[in-house]
Design a protein around this motif. Sequence first.
Motif, PDB file in Angstrom:
ATOM      1  N   PRO A  58      16.918  11.246  -8.985  1.00 19.42           N
ATOM      2  CA  PRO A  58      16.083  11.130  -7.775  1.00 19.42           C
ATOM      3  C   PRO A  58      14.576  11.128  -8.046  1.00 19.42           C
ATOM      4  CG  PRO A  58      17.847  12.702  -7.412  1.00 19.42           C
ATOM      5  CD  PRO A  58      17.903  12.329  -8.857  1.00 19.42           C
ATOM      6  N   GLY A  59      14.113  11.919  -8.989  1.00 21.45           N
ATOM      7  CA  GLY A  59      12.684  11.926  -9.304  1.00 21.45           C
ATOM      8  C   GLY A  59      12.221  10.587  -9.855  1.00 21.45           C
ATOM      9  N   ASN A  60      13.020  10.002 -10.715  1.00 19.37           N
ATOM     10  CA  ASN A  60      12.685   8.686 -11.265  1.00 19.37           C
ATOM     11  C   ASN A  60      12.801   7.590 -10.209  1.00 19.37           C
ATOM     12  OD1 ASN A  60      12.225   9.902 -13.668  1.00 19.37           O
ATOM     13  ND2 ASN A  60      14.102   9.206 -14.643  1.00 19.37           N
ATOM     14  N   GLN A  61      13.682   7.802  -9.244  1.00 22.28           N
ATOM     15  CA  GLN A  61      13.821   6.860  -8.146  1.00 22.28           C
ATOM     16  C   GLN A  61      12.525   6.784  -7.341  1.00 22.28           C
ATOM     17  OE1 GLN A  61      16.797   7.951  -5.200  1.00 22.28           O
ATOM     18  NE2 GLN A  61      17.892   6.070  -5.712  1.00 22.28           N
ATOM     19  N   VAL A  62      11.915   7.928  -7.083  1.00 18.81           N
ATOM     20  CA  VAL A  62      10.648   7.966  -6.353  1.00 18.81           C
ATOM     21  C   VAL A  62       9.553   7.273  -7.153  1.00 18.81           C
ATOM     22  CG1 VAL A  62       8.865   9.516  -5.463  1.00 18.81           C
ATOM     23  CG2 VAL A  62      11.260  10.036  -5.059  1.00 18.81           C
ATOM     24  N   LEU A  63       9.496   7.538  -8.454  1.00 22.26           N
ATOM     25  CA  LEU A  63       8.499   6.879  -9.300  1.00 22.26           C
ATOM     26  C   LEU A  63       8.710   5.372  -9.341  1.00 22.26           C
ATOM     27  CD1 LEU A  63       8.241   9.349 -12.293  1.00 22.26           C
ATOM     28  CD2 LEU A  63       6.540   8.912 -10.525  1.00 22.26           C
ATOM     29  N   PHE A  64       9.962   4.944  -9.407  1.00 27.23           N
ATOM     30  CA  PHE A  64      10.273   3.515  -9.413  1.00 27.23           C
ATOM     31  C   PHE A  64       9.795   2.863  -8.121  1.00 27.23           C
ATOM     32  CE2 PHE A  64      13.368   0.107  -8.423  1.00 27.23           C
ATOM     33  CZ  PHE A  64      13.047  -0.765  -9.451  1.00 27.23           C
ATOM     34  N   ILE A  65      10.028   3.504  -6.990  1.00 31.49           N
ATOM     35  CA  ILE A  65       9.604   2.953  -5.703  1.00 31.49           C
ATOM     36  C   ILE A  65       8.085   2.890  -5.616  1.00 31.49           C
ATOM     37  CG2 ILE A  65       9.583   3.410  -3.214  1.00 31.49           C
ATOM     38  CD1 ILE A  65      12.462   4.529  -3.639  1.00 31.49           C
ATOM     39  N   LEU A  66       7.410   3.924  -6.080  1.00 33.37           N
ATOM     40  CA  LEU A  66       5.946   3.918  -6.062  1.00 33.37           C
ATOM     41  C   LEU A  66       5.378   2.832  -6.963  1.00 33.37           C
ATOM     42  CD1 LEU A  66       5.140   7.734  -6.014  1.00 33.37           C
ATOM     43  CD2 LEU A  66       4.969   6.101  -4.127  1.00 33.37           C
ATOM     44  N   LEU A  67       5.960   2.659  -8.141  1.00 33.80           N
ATOM     45  CA  LEU A  67       5.495   1.600  -9.043  1.00 33.80           C
ATOM     46  C   LEU A  67       5.749   0.213  -8.447  1.00 33.80           C
ATOM     47  CD1 LEU A  67       6.529   3.011 -12.525  1.00 33.80           C
ATOM     48  CD2 LEU A  67       4.217   2.665 -11.653  1.00 33.80           C
ATOM     49  N   CYS A  68       6.891   0.039  -7.807  1.00 35.04           N
ATOM     50  CA  CYS A  68       7.178  -1.249  -7.153  1.00 35.04           C
ATOM     51  C   CYS A  68       6.211  -1.499  -6.002  1.00 35.04           C
ATOM     52  CB  CYS A  68       8.619  -1.287  -6.653  1.00 35.04           C
ATOM     53  SG  CYS A  68       9.827  -1.477  -7.958  1.00 35.04           S
ATOM     54  N   TYR A  69       5.876  -0.464  -5.252  1.00 35.16           N
ATOM     55  CA  TYR A  69       4.918  -0.615  -4.156  1.00 35.16           C
ATOM     56  C   TYR A  69       3.542  -1.016  -4.692  1.00 35.16           C
ATOM     57  CZ  TYR A  69       1.810   0.409  -0.296  1.00 35.16           C
ATOM     58  OH  TYR A  69       0.845   0.312   0.667  1.00 35.16           O
ATOM     59  N   LEU A  70       3.110  -0.339  -5.755  1.00 36.47           N
ATOM     60  CA  LEU A  70       1.817  -0.685  -6.351  1.00 36.47           C
ATOM     61  C   LEU A  70       1.813  -2.103  -6.909  1.00 36.47           C
ATOM     62  CD1 LEU A  70       0.939   2.656  -8.150  1.00 36.47           C
ATOM     63  CD2 LEU A  70      -0.112   1.703  -6.086  1.00 36.47           C
ATOM     64  N   PHE A  71       2.925  -2.504  -7.538  1.00 35.04           N
ATOM     65  CA  PHE A  71       3.018  -3.870  -8.055  1.00 35.04           C
ATOM     66  C   PHE A  71       2.978  -4.885  -6.923  1.00 35.04           C
ATOM     67  CE2 PHE A  71       5.729  -7.512  -9.201  1.00 35.04           C
ATOM     68  CZ  PHE A  71       4.924  -8.057 -10.194  1.00 35.04           C
ATOM     69  N   GLU A  72       3.708  -4.617  -5.842  1.00 34.75           N
ATOM     70  CA  GLU A  72       3.716  -5.543  -4.705  1.00 34.75           C
ATOM     71  C   GLU A  72       2.334  -5.635  -4.059  1.00 34.75           C
ATOM     72  OE1 GLU A  72       5.380  -5.700  -0.181  1.00 34.75           O
ATOM     73  OE2 GLU A  72       6.674  -4.790  -1.686  1.00 34.75           O
ATOM     74  N   THR A  73       1.681  -4.504  -3.890  1.00 35.77           N
ATOM     75  CA  THR A  73       0.346  -4.492  -3.290  1.00 35.77           C
ATOM     76  C   THR A  73      -0.652  -5.233  -4.165  1.00 35.77           C
ATOM     77  OG1 THR A  73       0.841  -2.379  -2.256  1.00 35.77           O
ATOM     78  CG2 THR A  73      -1.463  -3.000  -2.376  1.00 35.77           C
ATOM     79  N   TYR A  74      -0.580  -5.002  -5.464  1.00 35.37           N
ATOM     80  CA  TYR A  74      -1.485  -5.671  -6.395  1.00 35.37           C
ATOM     81  C   TYR A  74      -1.244  -7.175  -6.422  1.00 35.37           C
ATOM     82  CZ  TYR A  74      -3.912  -6.915 -10.675  1.00 35.37           C
ATOM     83  OH  TYR A  74      -4.730  -7.509 -11.590  1.00 35.37           O
ATOM     84  N   SER A  75       0.025  -7.592  -6.458  1.00 34.77           N
ATOM     85  CA  SER A  75       0.316  -9.027  -6.489  1.00 34.77           C
ATOM     86  C   SER A  75      -0.074  -9.700  -5.175  1.00 34.77           C
ATOM     87  CB  SER A  75       1.789  -9.281  -6.817  1.00 34.77           C
ATOM     88  OG  SER A  75       2.622  -8.723  -5.822  1.00 34.77           O
ATOM     89  N   ASP A  76       0.107  -9.010  -4.053  1.00 39.90           N
ATOM     90  CA  ASP A  76      -0.321  -9.571  -2.769  1.00 39.90           C
ATOM     91  C   ASP A  76      -1.839  -9.715  -2.713  1.00 39.90           C
ATOM     92  OD1 ASP A  76       2.255  -9.777  -1.868  1.00 39.90           O
ATOM     93  OD2 ASP A  76       2.174  -7.991  -0.586  1.00 39.90           O
ATOM     94  N   SER A  77      -2.544  -8.726  -3.240  1.00 44.49           N
ATOM     95  CA  SER A  77      -4.007  -8.818  -3.225  1.00 44.49           C
ATOM     96  C   SER A  77      -4.506  -9.915  -4.153  1.00 44.49           C
ATOM     97  CB  SER A  77      -4.632  -7.480  -3.592  1.00 44.49           C
ATOM     98  OG  SER A  77      -4.384  -7.164  -4.939  1.00 44.49           O
ATOM     99  N   LEU A  78      -3.802 -10.152  -5.266  1.00 43.42           N
ATOM    100  CA  LEU A  78      -4.185 -11.264  -6.139  1.00 43.42           C
ATOM    101  C   LEU A  78      -4.006 -12.608  -5.460  1.00 43.42           C
ATOM    102  CD1 LEU A  78      -2.814 -10.339  -9.677  1.00 43.42           C
ATOM    103  CD2 LEU A  78      -5.189 -10.478  -8.949  1.00 43.42           C
ATOM    104  N   ILE A  79      -2.923 -12.728  -4.718  1.00 45.97           N
ATOM    105  CA  ILE A  79      -2.640 -13.998  -4.026  1.00 45.97           C
ATOM    106  C   ILE A  79      -3.623 -14.208  -2.875  1.00 45.97           C
ATOM    107  CG2 ILE A  79      -0.952 -15.191  -2.578  1.00 45.97           C
ATOM    108  CD1 ILE A  79       1.216 -13.877  -4.356  1.00 45.97           C
ATOM    109  N   LEU A  80      -3.886 -13.159  -2.104  1.00 46.09           N
ATOM    110  CA  LEU A  80      -4.724 -13.298  -0.920  1.00 46.09           C
ATOM    111  C   LEU A  80      -6.198 -13.441  -1.240  1.00 46.09           C
ATOM    112  CD1 LEU A  80      -3.029 -10.735   1.476  1.00 46.09           C
ATOM    113  CD2 LEU A  80      -2.877 -13.224   1.536  1.00 46.09           C
TER     114      LEU A  80
END
Length: 124
Positions: free
Chosen positions: A99-121
Amino acid sequence: MIIMLAFEVIIYSIVGMGFLSFLGFTYKSYLSILIFLVICYIMLLPLKYYSTTLIAIFSSKSNISYFQQRVIHFILYTSFSSLIVGCVDYFLNNISIPPGNQVLFILLCYLFETYSDSLILYKK
């Protein structure tokens, strides 16, 4: 449109495999990781559109700032993502995520998605 989705799945899978190996998940094969990531991506796709629509409704009905929009998006993304990743982990026997790694995985995916969206926009 299909090519763009396929490209996004490939990028998400490569980055996801990197996150998984970095966080120390246990798995039986690379195919099980790929299946896990593809299922999570497909199930998170409606979430992305749902949260964008919900934030647009909040913005049109009330005057919320950009920061408040990002906070609402973060809360929606992490709550639904934790539910989806937990369910996929439960039903797939070939992969185990603490479960702890699950939270870290979700946070890393969120940061990756936010970063990739900001690069595109914001690309000029």
